[in-house]
Design an enzyme around this catalytic site. Structure first.
Site, short mmCIF file in Angstrom:
data_model
loop_
_atom_site.label_atom_id
_atom_site.label_comp_id
_atom_site.label_asym_id
_atom_site.label_seq_id
_atom_site.Cartn_x
_atom_site.Cartn_y
_atom_site.Cartn_z
N HIS A 1 0.87 -1.18 0.00
CA HIS A 1 0.00 0.00 0.00
C HIS A 1 0.91 1.23 0.00
O HIS A 1 2.03 1.19 0.53
CB HIS A 1 -0.84 -0.05 1.28
N ASP B 1 3.00 -4.79 8.08
CA ASP B 1 1.77 -4.02 7.90
C ASP B 1 0.59 -4.97 8.10
O ASP B 1 0.28 -5.78 7.21
CB ASP B 1 1.75 -3.41 6.49
N GLN C 1 -4.57 -5.26 7.00
CA GLN C 1 -5.63 -6.14 6.49
C GLN C 1 -5.69 -7.47 7.23
O GLN C 1 -6.66 -8.21 7.07
CB GLN C 1 -5.45 -6.38 4.98
C1 LIG Z 1 -2.41 -2.76 3.59
C2 LIG Z 1 -2.72 -1.37 4.05
N1 LIG Z 1 -1.76 -0.66 4.66
C3 LIG Z 1 -1.98 0.58 5.10
C4 LIG Z 1 -3.21 1.18 4.96
C5 LIG Z 1 -3.40 2.58 5.46
O1 LIG Z 1 -4.37 2.63 6.45
P1 LIG Z 1 -4.89 4.06 6.95
O2 LIG Z 1 -5.54 4.71 5.76
O3 LIG Z 1 -5.88 3.73 8.01
O4 LIG Z 1 -3.73 4.81 7.43
C6 LIG Z 1 -4.23 0.48 4.33
C7 LIG Z 1 -5.56 1.11 4.11
O5 LIG Z 1 -6.29 0.78 3.22
C8 LIG Z 1 -3.99 -0.83 3.87
O6 LIG Z 1 -4.94 -1.54 3.27
#
Ligand SMILES: Cc1ncc(COP(=O)(O)O)c(C=O)c1O
Length: 426
Positions: A141, A218, A221
Site C-alpha cells: 500500500h 503491515d 488487512q
Molecule cells: C495494507 C494497508 N496498509 C496501510 C493502509 C493505510 O491505512 P490508513 O488509511 O488507516 O492509514 C491500508 C488502508 O487501506 C492498507 O490496506
C-alpha cells in the site's frame, strides 16, 4: 450437536462457545448482523478493507464517553479526568493483548499511515552503520511505500521490491536474493489489500533476522481477520488501523519491541510527552507516551478497545471461519462468470479480499452499476499504483468481507455483475 450458543444480551451478541460446524455459520452471521445498525439502510457493504462498519458496542461506547466521561487525560486530578485516564489505559491493555504485546509496546497514532511515518522519521537512529537498503514488496500500500521513498531520498538509501509470482504470491526466492547484510529494513504487508494474498511473514522475519535486519509488518488487512501474535512472529514493529477492525476512525496502532521503542527518538514534540522542560531543553517520557504528543483521540481509543472486545467475543477462530466461508463461496461463484479476470491466489485460505475485472468494462463503471443495486465495492488503484502497473491494469474492482456479510449478499453481487455485463456488452 452444535456446541456454540448465542445469547442476545441487551441486543448485543455474546458467543458462549466457539466451536461450530459449518452449517451454523449462517446463523452466527445472522446474529452478528443484528449488532450493525447501518445494515438497516439496506446496503450490501463489501468495502470492509477500506473501512469496516461499527457494531453497537462501539457506537454506544463513543456516545457514553461523550455524554458521561469526556475529559482530557494526563492533566487533571478531577474525577472525570481520572476515569477517562483509567479507561484509556485499560483500552491500551486490551489492544495490546489482542496481538499478544505488552501494554507499553503499543503506541497510538492517527492511523496506520501515521505509524509508518513515525517509523520513517525516527528509525534511522537504530540502523547499524553500513546498511543502506530497504526491502519492500511489489504489493505494498502507498502507506508502506511513500514514507520509505522519502526516507531513501533523505539518507541516500536504496529501495528493493520483492516480486510477485504469476499466482499473485510473494516470490520468496526473489526475497532471498535481495536480502543481504546491506539490508537495513524489511517492511512487508501481512495481507495484500488488493490481492488478498497472505504473506508468510514469520518466514520473512526469520530470514531477515539472519542479517540483523529491522522487520516491520503491515497488519492493516490481517488484524481484522487473523490471530496475530507479535511474540510468535518476532517482528520488531507491526502496524494496523483500528477503523478496519470494527473500531472508529482516528486510531492507528504501532507495536514496537520495547527496547527498540526506547531507542527511537520522539516523532512529535510538545505536551503529553515530556518529563520536564526548561526554557532551553526538554526531557522526554518513556514509551509509549514519548510518541504521543498532544491530546489523543481518547473516546476513539476507548471505542477501539470495545471493537476488539466485540471481535474477541465472536472469537477470532469464528472470525477466520466466517472469512474463509465467504471467501470460498465468492471465489467459486465469481469464477463461473464469463470474461472475468480474478487477481487472487485462490488457495482457499481465510482471506476476505478478492479483486477482479470484467473484461472490457472499466472498474469504475462496474462499481457504479453495483451501487445502483446498493452494493458498495471499491474500484480503482487501491493506493497501490505500482502494483497496478505490475498487473498491467489501470484499476480493479475489489470486494472485501466482514463478519456480517452473507452468502445471499454474494448472490446479489453475482447477479449485479452479470447485469453489468449485459448493460455494457449489448
Ligand atoms: C495494507 C494497508 N496498509 C496501510 C493502509 C493505510 O491505512 P490508513 O488509511 O488507516 O492509514 C491500508 C488502508 O487501506 C492498507 O490496506
Amino acid at each position: 450437536m452444535y456446541q456454540n450458543r448465542n445469547i442476545l444480551k441487551g441486543n448485543i451478541l455474546t458467543i458462549v462457545k466457539y466451536k461450530m460446524p459449518n452449517q451454523n455459520i449462517d446463523s452466527l452471521i445472522q446474529d452478528i448482523r443484528k449488532d450493525f445498525p447501518i445494515l438497516k439502510t439496506g446496503v450490501i457493504y463489501f468495502d470492509n478493507a477500506a473501512t469496516s462498519q461499527r457494531p453497537k458496542p462501539v457506537i454506544e461506547s463513543l456516545k457514553e464517553f461523550m455524554e458521561n466521561e469526556n475529559a482530557n487525560i494526563n492533566r487533571s486530578v478531577h474525577t472525570l479526568s481520572e476515569k477517562a485516564m483509567l479507561h484509556f489505559n485499560e483500552s491500551r491493555k486490551i489492544i495490546a493483548d489482542f496481538i499478544n504485546a505488552e501494554e507499553n509496546e503499543i503506541v497510538f497514532t492517527k492511523n496506520a499511515t501515521e505509524a509508518f511515518n513515525l517509523l520513517a522519521y525516527t528509525i534511522k537512529e537504530i540502523i547499524p552503520k553500513g546498511k543502506d537498503e530497504i526491502i519492500l514488496s511489489e504489493m505494498e500500500h502507498h502507506s508502506n511505500l511513500v514514507p520509505w521513498q522519502e526516507f531513501a531520498k533523505r539518507y541516500n538509501f536504496k529501495l528493493k521490491f520483492i516480486k510477485i509470482t504469476k499466482d499473485f504470491e510473494l516470490d520468496i526466492e526473489d526475497y532471498k536474493t535481495k536480502l543481504s547484510d546491506k539490508t537495513a529494513i524489511v517492511s512487508i504487508t501481512h495481507i495484500s489489500n488488493v490481492l488478498g494474498t497472505i504473506n508468510p511473514v514469520k518466514e520473512i522475519v526469520e530470514l531477515a533476522k539472519k542479517h540483523n535486519v529491522i522487520t516491520i509488518i503491515d497488519a492493516s488487512q490481517s488484524a481484522p481477520n487473523l490471530k496475530i501474535n507479535v511474540k510468535n512472529l518476532d517482528c520488531d514493529f507491526l502496524i494496523f488501523s483500528c477503523h478496519k477492525v470494527l473500531g472508529p476512525t482516528g486510531v492507528g496502532t504501532l507495536y514496537g519491541k520495547y527496547e527498540l521503542l526506547k531507542k527511537l527518538p520522539p516523532f512529535n514534540f510538545g505536551g503529553g510527552m515530556i518529563k520536564s522542560v526548561t526554557f532551553e531543553k526538554a526531557e522526554y517520557l518513556d514509551p509509549p507516551e514519548k510518541f504521543e504528543a498532544g491530546t489523543q483521540n481518547i473516546g476513539e481509543v476507548i471505542a477501539s478497545a470495545e471493537a476488539i472486545k466485540y471481535l474477541n467475543k465472536i472469537g477470532i477462530k469464528n472470525v477466520e471461519e466466517i472469512s474463509s466461508y465467504l471467501y470460498n463461496y465468492a471465489v467459486e461463484n465469481l469464477k463461473k462468470i464469463e470474461n472475468i479476470e480474478i487477481y487472487n491466489p485462490g488457495k482457499g485460505k481465510s482471506v476476505d479480499i478478492i479483486s477482479f475485472n470484467l473484461k472490457g468494462i472499466h472498474c469504475h463503471d462496474v462499481a457504479s452499476i453495483l451501487n445502483e443495486d446498493k452494493i458498495a465495492i471499491r474500484a480503482g488503484h487501491h493506493c497501490a499504483m505500482p502494483l497496478m502497473k505490475v498487473l498491467k491494469v489501470n484499476g480493479v474492482c475489489r470486494v472485501s468481507f466482514s463478519v456480517f456479510n452473507t452468502r445471499e449478499e454474494i448472490d446479489h453481487l453475482i447477479i449485479s455483475l452479470k447485469k453489468c455485463q449485459e448493460v455494457f456488452n449489448k
